[in-house]
Every structure is written in structure tokens, then in C-alpha cells.
Design an enzyme around this catalytic site. Structure first.
Site, short mmCIF file in Angstrom:
data_model
loop_
_atom_site.label_atom_id
_atom_site.label_comp_id
_atom_site.label_asym_id
_atom_site.label_seq_id
_atom_site.Cartn_x
_atom_site.Cartn_y
_atom_site.Cartn_z
N SER A 1 0.85 -1.19 0.00
CA SER A 1 0.00 0.00 0.00
C SER A 1 0.88 1.24 0.00
O SER A 1 1.05 1.89 -1.02
CB SER A 1 -0.95 0.00 1.20
OG SER A 1 -1.84 1.08 1.10
N ASP A 2 1.48 1.54 1.15
CA ASP A 2 2.28 2.76 1.24
C ASP A 2 3.51 2.74 0.33
O ASP A 2 3.92 3.77 -0.17
CB ASP A 2 2.73 2.98 2.69
CG ASP A 2 1.57 3.29 3.62
OD1 ASP A 2 0.52 3.74 3.12
OD2 ASP A 2 1.72 3.08 4.83
N THR A 3 4.08 1.56 0.09
CA THR A 3 5.30 1.49 -0.71
C THR A 3 5.07 1.78 -2.19
O THR A 3 6.02 1.96 -2.94
CB THR A 3 5.98 0.11 -0.58
OG1 THR A 3 5.06 -0.90 -0.97
CG2 THR A 3 6.45 -0.13 0.84
#
Length: 115
Positions: free
Chosen positions: A40-42
Site C-alpha cells: 500500500s504505502d510502498t
């Protein structure tokens, strides 16, 4: 990112086929399809586009620059550290494939094998 390298090593992925972000990010613009599994964040464009986002400035994989992106998720609505859904889920070049990623990969693999 470092912790992902540990997971790849545990999955017996040979280190010589793993690229660091700075080695691969420039390639996304010429990539036909990127398959995102369990991230997700990556891979969040908010890290570069939204100065009010908690992950703004964090290095990310710029998968949204690929011609097509498929993101595998168990369900919609889950957020990472940023506390928001990933903006790439709503980009025109992105499709979301819901379900268990292992099962989805096996289905894709079998369909490609049959081609």
C-alpha cells in the site's frame, strides 16, 4: 524497502533478481503491466503528490507510471500507515483484483500456461 527484502529472502527469491527502488523506478514508464501484491504505502502516489499526507517524501515504487497496473487486495477500504486509501487505486490505468493474492496468482499463472 529493507523489510521486503527479508520477506523475499524467506520466500527463496534469488537476490540477484531483486531491484532497489532507485534501480527500477525509471523503468515503470516503459512497463506494460505492473502487478502489485500486498503493498500500500510502498506504492502510494500520495508520498510524492500530497504534502499533507503522513508519508509525503517517503521513497516509493512509482508503479502508477506503468501503462497498466493491477493491484491485488483482500478488500477495499484498508489503509496502510498513511491512514488513507492509496490514490493509485483510483487512477485510470489501475484495476483492483479482490481476493486472496496467492489464489489470484495461481489462476493467472494457469491461464498464462494455457495460452
Amino acid at each position: 524497502p529493507g523489510k521486503l527484502n527479508v520477506l523475499l529472502a524467506e520466500a527463496s527469491v534469488p537476490y540477484d533478481v531483486v531491484f532497489e527502488m532507485d534501480e527500477i523506478n525509471d523503468d515503470f514508464e516503459s512497463t506494460d503491466l505492473t502487478l502489485v501484491i500486498g503493498a500500500s504505502d510502498t506504492v502510494s502516489s500520495a508520498a510524492e503528490d500530497d504534502p499533507n499526507c503522513s508519508i509525503y517524501g517517503m521513497p516509493v515504487l512509482r508503479v502508477w507510471k506503468s501503462k497498466n497496473v493491477i493491484v491485488m487486495k483482500r478488500k477495499l477500504g484498508s489503509t496502510g500507515y498513511a491512514g488513507m486509501e492509496n490514490p493509485i487505486l483510483f487512477k485510470d490505468n489501475t484495476e483492483v483484483l479482490l481476493g486472496d493474492a496467492h489464489d489470484s496468482c495461481e489462476i493467472i499463472r494457469s491461464k498464462l500456461t494455457d495460452m
